[in-house]
Design an enzyme around this catalytic site. Structure first.
Site, mmCIF file in Angstrom:
data_model
loop_
_atom_site.group_PDB
_atom_site.id
_atom_site.type_symbol
_atom_site.label_atom_id
_atom_site.label_comp_id
_atom_site.label_asym_id
_atom_site.label_seq_id
_atom_site.Cartn_x
_atom_site.Cartn_y
_atom_site.Cartn_z
ATOM 1 N N HIS A 41 0.833 -1.190 0.000
ATOM 2 C CA HIS A 41 0.000 0.000 0.000
ATOM 3 C C HIS A 41 0.872 1.246 0.000
ATOM 4 O O HIS A 41 2.083 1.170 0.214
ATOM 5 C CB HIS A 41 -0.953 0.009 1.211
ATOM 6 C CG HIS A 41 -0.278 -0.015 2.541
ATOM 7 N ND1 HIS A 41 -0.368 -1.083 3.417
ATOM 8 C CD2 HIS A 41 0.513 0.893 3.156
ATOM 9 C CE1 HIS A 41 0.328 -0.816 4.498
ATOM 10 N NE2 HIS A 41 0.885 0.369 4.366
HETATM 11 P P1 TYD Z 1 -2.198 -4.055 7.680
HETATM 12 O O1 TYD Z 1 -2.282 -2.649 7.186
HETATM 13 O O2 TYD Z 1 -2.872 -5.112 6.878
HETATM 14 O O3 TYD Z 1 -0.688 -4.471 7.907
HETATM 15 P P2 TYD Z 1 0.525 -4.514 6.853
HETATM 16 O O4 TYD Z 1 0.408 -3.310 5.996
HETATM 17 O O5 TYD Z 1 1.720 -4.508 7.697
HETATM 18 O O6 TYD Z 1 0.476 -5.769 6.080
HETATM 19 O O7 TYD Z 1 -2.753 -4.072 9.162
HETATM 20 C C1 TYD Z 1 -3.176 -5.242 9.819
HETATM 21 C C2 TYD Z 1 -4.344 -4.894 10.746
HETATM 22 O O8 TYD Z 1 -3.923 -4.027 11.798
HETATM 23 C C3 TYD Z 1 -5.459 -4.182 10.013
HETATM 24 O O9 TYD Z 1 -6.689 -4.663 10.545
HETATM 25 C C4 TYD Z 1 -5.293 -2.737 10.422
HETATM 26 C C5 TYD Z 1 -4.689 -2.836 11.799
HETATM 27 N N1 TYD Z 1 -3.792 -1.715 12.185
HETATM 28 C C6 TYD Z 1 -4.137 -0.890 13.240
HETATM 29 O O10 TYD Z 1 -5.204 -1.043 13.862
HETATM 30 N N2 TYD Z 1 -3.279 0.109 13.598
HETATM 31 C C7 TYD Z 1 -2.114 0.323 12.948
HETATM 32 O O11 TYD Z 1 -1.356 1.246 13.303
HETATM 33 C C8 TYD Z 1 -1.760 -0.545 11.833
HETATM 34 C C9 TYD Z 1 -0.492 -0.343 11.079
HETATM 35 C C10 TYD Z 1 -2.634 -1.553 11.495
#
Ligand code: TYD
Length: 132
Positions: free
Chosen positions: A49
């Site tokens: 992303h």
């Molecule tokens: P995600 O964005 O999918 O992680 P990555 O980009 O590392 O693969 O995030 C995983 C889950 O955690 C998603 O449900 C969103 C949540 N999240 C939070 O609640 N707070 C945060 O600061 C982050 C980064 C993710």
């Protein structure tokens, strides 16, 4: 994009190593949020992303992983395998994390709280937005 990598000073002595990071000094923004990723295995792709506004700094404090940054025109892959290396992911740069070692702990410093509306999770949308 090599300027995205920063090597932090290690304050080591015979007791071990220490890295200290201060917002607006070692990290080029005020740190508002910290999160970390661990227990991710090789073969798994994370991130995938971009952010509209948020700045992030990624530091592998244990183990290793690779991070590919993509500005829509060119991609560069960075190996983070030392705890004193940081990779800056500015806004509007697509980032993917991969090649995780099983012991990888990836620490992320961010300049804003979590806001889902700041994410671009669709690559075609990312390309459209940067063209504008
Ligand atoms: P995600 O964005 O999918 O992680 P990555 O980009 O590392 O693969 O995030 C995983 C889950 O955690 C998603 O449900 C969103 C949540 N999240 C939070 O609640 N707070 C945060 O600061 C982050 C980064 C993710």
């Amino acid at each position: 994009m090599s300027s995205h990598i920063k090597e932090f000073k290690v304050l080591g002595d015979d007791r071990g190593q220490l890295v200290a990071l201060e917002g607006n000094i070692d990290i080029p923004f005020s740190i508002k949020r910290v999160f970390y990723i661990y227990g991710t295995q090789d073969g798994v792709l994370r991130g995938n992303h971009a952010h509209y506004k948020a700045n992030q700094f990624l530091i592998v404090i244990n183990g290793s992983c690779k991070i590919t940054l993509d500005d829509g025109l060119k991609k560069e892959t960075f190996l983070l395998d030392k705890p004193n290396l940081g990779l800056c992911q500015p806004p509007m740069i697509w980032g993917t994390m991969h090649a995780f070692s099983s012991d990888c702990v990836l620490l992320v410093l961010a300049d804003d709280i979590y806001k889902e509306e700041d994410y671009i999770r669709d690559y075609d949308t990312f390309l459209e937005v940067i063209k504008k």
